[in-house]
Design a protein around this motif. Structure first.
Motif, PDB file in Angstrom:
ATOM      1  N   UNK A 143       0.850  -1.187   0.000  1.00  0.00           N
ATOM      2  CA  UNK A 143       0.000   0.000   0.000  1.00  0.00           C
ATOM      3  C   UNK A 143       0.889   1.242   0.000  1.00  0.00           C
ATOM      4  N   UNK A 144       0.684   2.119  -0.948  1.00  0.00           N
ATOM      5  CA  UNK A 144       1.447   3.366  -1.006  1.00  0.00           C
ATOM      6  C   UNK A 144       0.491   4.520  -1.297  1.00  0.00           C
ATOM      7  N   UNK A 145       1.006   5.696  -1.151  1.00  0.00           N
ATOM      8  CA  UNK A 145       0.299   6.885  -1.601  1.00  0.00           C
ATOM      9  C   UNK A 145       1.275   7.684  -2.451  1.00  0.00           C
ATOM     10  N   UNK A 146       0.738   8.640  -3.167  1.00  0.00           N
ATOM     11  CA  UNK A 146       1.592   9.448  -4.038  1.00  0.00           C
ATOM     12  C   UNK A 146       1.262  10.917  -3.850  1.00  0.00           C
ATOM     13  N   UNK A 147       2.288  11.730  -3.905  1.00  0.00           N
ATOM     14  CA  UNK A 147       2.099  13.177  -3.949  1.00  0.00           C
ATOM     15  C   UNK A 147       1.995  13.554  -5.422  1.00  0.00           C
ATOM     16  N   UNK A 148       0.959  14.306  -5.761  1.00  0.00           N
ATOM     17  CA  UNK A 148       0.691  14.640  -7.157  1.00  0.00           C
ATOM     18  C   UNK A 148       0.539  16.146  -7.282  1.00  0.00           C
ATOM     19  N   UNK A 149       1.235  16.724  -8.246  1.00  0.00           N
ATOM     20  CA  UNK A 149       1.117  18.149  -8.534  1.00  0.00           C
ATOM     21  C   UNK A 149       0.813  18.340 -10.002  1.00  0.00           C
ATOM     22  N   UNK A 150       0.071  19.375 -10.321  1.00  0.00           N
ATOM     23  CA  UNK A 150      -0.268  19.616 -11.720  1.00  0.00           C
ATOM     24  C   UNK A 150      -0.237  21.107 -12.028  1.00  0.00           C
ATOM     25  N   UNK A 151       0.009  21.414 -13.275  1.00  0.00           N
ATOM     26  CA  UNK A 151      -0.039  22.795 -13.737  1.00  0.00           C
ATOM     27  C   UNK A 151      -0.584  22.821 -15.157  1.00  0.00           C
ATOM     28  N   UNK A 152      -1.369  23.825 -15.446  1.00  0.00           N
ATOM     29  CA  UNK A 152      -1.914  24.027 -16.784  1.00  0.00           C
ATOM     30  C   UNK A 152      -1.035  25.034 -17.501  1.00  0.00           C
ATOM     31  N   UNK A 153      -0.761  24.780 -18.774  1.00  0.00           N
ATOM     32  CA  UNK A 153       0.123  25.675 -19.532  1.00  0.00           C
ATOM     33  C   UNK A 153      -0.473  27.074 -19.633  1.00  0.00           C
ATOM     34  N   UNK A 154       0.361  28.075 -19.332  1.00  0.00           N
ATOM     35  CA  UNK A 154      -0.008  29.482 -19.474  1.00  0.00           C
ATOM     36  C   UNK A 154       1.150  30.181 -20.187  1.00  0.00           C
ATOM     37  N   UNK A 155       0.888  30.677 -21.368  1.00  0.00           N
ATOM     38  CA  UNK A 155       1.952  31.255 -22.201  1.00  0.00           C
ATOM     39  C   UNK A 155       2.687  32.384 -21.494  1.00  0.00           C
ATOM     40  N   UNK A 156       1.961  33.173 -20.692  1.00  0.00           N
ATOM     41  CA  UNK A 156       2.596  34.313 -20.021  1.00  0.00           C
ATOM     42  C   UNK A 156       3.477  33.904 -18.843  1.00  0.00           C
ATOM     43  N   UNK A 157       3.307  32.678 -18.354  1.00  0.00           N
ATOM     44  CA  UNK A 157       4.076  32.186 -17.209  1.00  0.00           C
ATOM     45  C   UNK A 157       5.172  31.212 -17.641  1.00  0.00           C
ATOM     46  N   UNK A 158       4.829  30.325 -18.548  1.00  0.00           N
ATOM     47  CA  UNK A 158       5.743  29.251 -18.951  1.00  0.00           C
ATOM     48  C   UNK A 158       6.430  29.603 -20.259  1.00  0.00           C
ATOM     49  N   UNK A 159       7.665  30.034 -20.153  1.00  0.00           N
ATOM     50  CA  UNK A 159       8.429  30.444 -21.339  1.00  0.00           C
ATOM     51  C   UNK A 159       8.794  29.270 -22.227  1.00  0.00           C
ATOM     52  N   UNK A 160       9.014  28.095 -21.595  1.00  0.00           N
ATOM     53  CA  UNK A 160       9.472  26.929 -22.341  1.00  0.00           C
ATOM     54  C   UNK A 160       9.080  25.670 -21.578  1.00  0.00           C
ATOM     55  N   UNK A 161       9.484  24.520 -22.103  1.00  0.00           N
ATOM     56  CA  UNK A 161       9.136  23.240 -21.482  1.00  0.00           C
ATOM     57  C   UNK A 161       9.690  23.149 -20.060  1.00  0.00           C
TER      58      UNK A 161
END
Length: 193
Positions: A143-161
């Motif tokens: 039995x394990x758990x996972x920490x999960x994070x997510x982000x949605x692409x925003x052109x003004x914030x994310x300059x590149x990959x």
């Protein structure tokens, strides 16, 4: 032309070797998922597509909580078996257009085509819930758990990959800190970026 000369050579073996080398360069040998290099290239290509007017995308990062305890308690073979099972379980949840990569010991990235933050969080919640179910391995149940994070692409914030992926990593780290503070390792919630 009455006469000509030339050389014939069979390049079958050479082409096969090139395919093996490409596989080694772009795939994780344990899970057969893509690796970090492949994920970065795919994410960069996806961002270029989005900038040309395509759909939105989200990066989801997940990390098994207290994975060192699994290795210390059951051994590295069981830890490897768990990582393989996790990869299979993730693939059953994701769509053909989504992209999964193993980027570290117990860390995975998912590049998903989603157009709203709520949908990205919903997918990340489904991943966290799916991973929280016990894994049946050769040596028994884990039995394990996972920490999960997510982000949605925003052109003004994310300059590149790289900045796009770093946002998901930061969100996952927030969740990981919460799990460490609880010191329980039983429960997975998703942290948005």
């Amino acid at each position: 032309v009455h006469r000509y000369s030339g050389f014939l050579s069979d390049i079958t073996l050479e082409k096969a070797q090139q395919l093996v080398l490409k596989d080694l360069a772009y795939r994780d040998p344990l899970t057969r998922a893509e690796n970090r290099r492949s994920f970065m290239e795919k994410t960069q290509a996806e961002l270029a597509r989005i900038k040309r007017g395509g759909a939105e995308a989200s990066v989801i990062m997940l990390d098994i909580d207290f994975f060192k305890n699994v290795n210390d308690t059951y051994g590295h073979d069981v830890g490897d078996d768990l990582i393989r099972h996790m990869s299979v379980r993730l693939r059953t949840l994701l769509r053909a257009c989504d992209f999964i990569a193993r980027i570290g010991s117990d860390e995975f990235f998912v590049l998903a085509e989603v157009e709203q933050s709520a949908k990205a969080l919903h997918l990340a919640d489904k991943i966290a819930s799916l991973l929280h179910n016990p894994f049946t391995l050769e040596d028994g149940m884990v039995q394990v758990s996972a920490s999960v994070g997510t982000t949605l692409y925003q052109a003004e914030v994310h300059r590149d990959a790289s900045t796009f992926i770093t946002s998901a990593e930061r969100a996952m780290q927030v969740q990981k800190q919460k799990h460490k503070q609880l010191s329980a390792g039983n429960g997975s919630r998703v942290a948005p970026a």
